[in-house]
Design a protein around this motif. Structure first.
Motif, PDB file in Angstrom:
ATOM      1  N   THR A  28      29.642  35.328  34.729  1.00  0.00           N
ATOM      2  CA  THR A  28      29.270  36.594  35.351  1.00  0.00           C
ATOM      3  C   THR A  28      28.585  37.446  34.293  1.00  0.00           C
ATOM      4  O   THR A  28      29.068  37.526  33.167  1.00  0.00           O
ATOM      5  CB  THR A  28      30.512  37.347  35.871  1.00  0.00           C
ATOM      6  N   HIS A  73      26.348  35.924  39.230  1.00  0.00           N
ATOM      7  CA  HIS A  73      27.365  34.910  38.957  1.00  0.00           C
ATOM      8  C   HIS A  73      26.667  33.555  39.030  1.00  0.00           C
ATOM      9  O   HIS A  73      25.747  33.377  39.831  1.00  0.00           O
ATOM     10  CB  HIS A  73      28.460  34.887  40.031  1.00  0.00           C
ATOM     11  N   TYR A 118      28.345  39.480  29.304  1.00  0.00           N
ATOM     12  CA  TYR A 118      28.640  38.407  30.239  1.00  0.00           C
ATOM     13  C   TYR A 118      29.999  37.823  29.901  1.00  0.00           C
ATOM     14  O   TYR A 118      30.501  37.963  28.792  1.00  0.00           O
ATOM     15  CB  TYR A 118      27.545  37.333  30.240  1.00  0.00           C
ATOM     16  N   ARG A 132      35.994  29.091  43.130  1.00  0.00           N
ATOM     17  CA  ARG A 132      34.865  29.845  42.565  1.00  0.00           C
ATOM     18  C   ARG A 132      33.542  29.472  43.232  1.00  0.00           C
ATOM     19  O   ARG A 132      32.647  30.319  43.332  1.00  0.00           O
ATOM     20  CB  ARG A 132      34.823  29.697  41.057  1.00  0.00           C
ATOM     21  N   THR A 136      31.426  32.438  44.771  1.00  0.00           N
ATOM     22  CA  THR A 136      30.023  32.661  44.424  1.00  0.00           C
ATOM     23  C   THR A 136      29.147  32.633  45.669  1.00  0.00           C
ATOM     24  O   THR A 136      28.310  33.525  45.866  1.00  0.00           O
ATOM     25  CB  THR A 136      29.548  31.618  43.395  1.00  0.00           C
ATOM     26  N   ASN A 139      29.735  35.859  47.749  1.00  0.00           N
ATOM     27  CA  ASN A 139      29.767  37.132  47.050  1.00  0.00           C
ATOM     28  C   ASN A 139      28.951  38.206  47.763  1.00  0.00           C
ATOM     29  O   ASN A 139      29.335  39.375  47.778  1.00  0.00           O
ATOM     30  CB  ASN A 139      29.317  36.957  45.607  1.00  0.00           C
ATOM     31  N   VAL A 182      38.173  37.796  38.691  1.00  0.00           N
ATOM     32  CA  VAL A 182      36.748  37.751  38.393  1.00  0.00           C
ATOM     33  C   VAL A 182      36.289  39.162  38.049  1.00  0.00           C
ATOM     34  O   VAL A 182      36.612  40.118  38.752  1.00  0.00           O
ATOM     35  CB  VAL A 182      35.940  37.218  39.606  1.00  0.00           C
ATOM     36  N   ASP A 184      34.166  41.625  38.636  1.00  0.00           N
ATOM     37  CA  ASP A 184      33.186  41.869  39.687  1.00  0.00           C
ATOM     38  C   ASP A 184      33.483  43.192  40.398  1.00  0.00           C
ATOM     39  O   ASP A 184      33.695  43.237  41.597  1.00  0.00           O
ATOM     40  CB  ASP A 184      33.176  40.708  40.690  1.00  0.00           C
TER      41      ASP A 184
END
Length: 189
Positions: A28, A73, A118, A132, A136, A139, A182, A184
């Protein structure tokens, strides 16, 4: 040893990048101050094309991606002929440098900091990998940009559905993402 998916980063504002293991990484990256530098379709297209091009150039096998106005991501497998993922920071710089110069030229702000940092996570469990992938691909749905992931043009969801057996797509979609840790907290435009 790289940070495992079940370990919090030692300091979230300056994550340690320990990349001595070959494998599949979830990455990310976010813009400085969560600014929306890639806020329109043309800019998102350049960001996506840059990510696809640079991961290929560095020999990473890209398995999922999603790009937004202020973060992205991706999931990628390291090349089989290298021991670790030491090229990952070099790859990120090779992506961020030209993108920063390009977007700053468009905005007339040549010295502005575009990218903040990152984070990468080495995925060591199949369930973490599948969760994941689902995260992703979906998202854009999580961020309220589309109702169905495949409708967001700057992610791999539609590609994944075209290239993967329907049973596998359905299996990946069933993996829960609520408990994933995550980075995010970005709100795309």
């Amino acid at each position: 040893m790289p940070r495992r998916q079940d370990q919090p980063p030692p300091w979230p504002h300056a994550p340690t990048h320990l990349l001595d293991a070959r494998g599949i990484y979830f990455v990310t990256a976010g813009t400085h101050l969560k600014q929306h530098h890639f806020r329109d379709p043309a800019r998102l297209e350049v960001l996506q094309r840059g990510l696809l091009t640079i991961t290929h150039k560095f020999g990473l096998r890209l398995e999922a991606w999603a790009v937004f106005s202020n973060h992205y991501h991706f999931i990628a497998k390291t090349p089989p002929d290298v021991e670790g993922a030491e090229s990952l920071p070099v790859m990120v710089r090779a992506l961020h440098g030209p993108l920063s110069r390009w977007v700053n030229k468009l905005d007339g702000t040549p010295e502005r900091k575009v990218w903040h940092n990152y984070w990468e996570t080495l995925l060591t469990k199949q369930t973490s990998y599948f969760a994941r992938l689902n995260y992703t691909h979906n998202n854009a749905v999580k961020h309220g940009l589309v109702q169905v992931a495949r409708d967001y043009p700057w992610c791999s969801a539609a590609w994944f559905e075209r290239e993967t057996a329907p049973a596998m797509v359905r299996a990946i979609e069933r993996f829960k993402t609520e408990r994933l840790k995550v980075e995010d907290d970005f709100q795309p435009e």
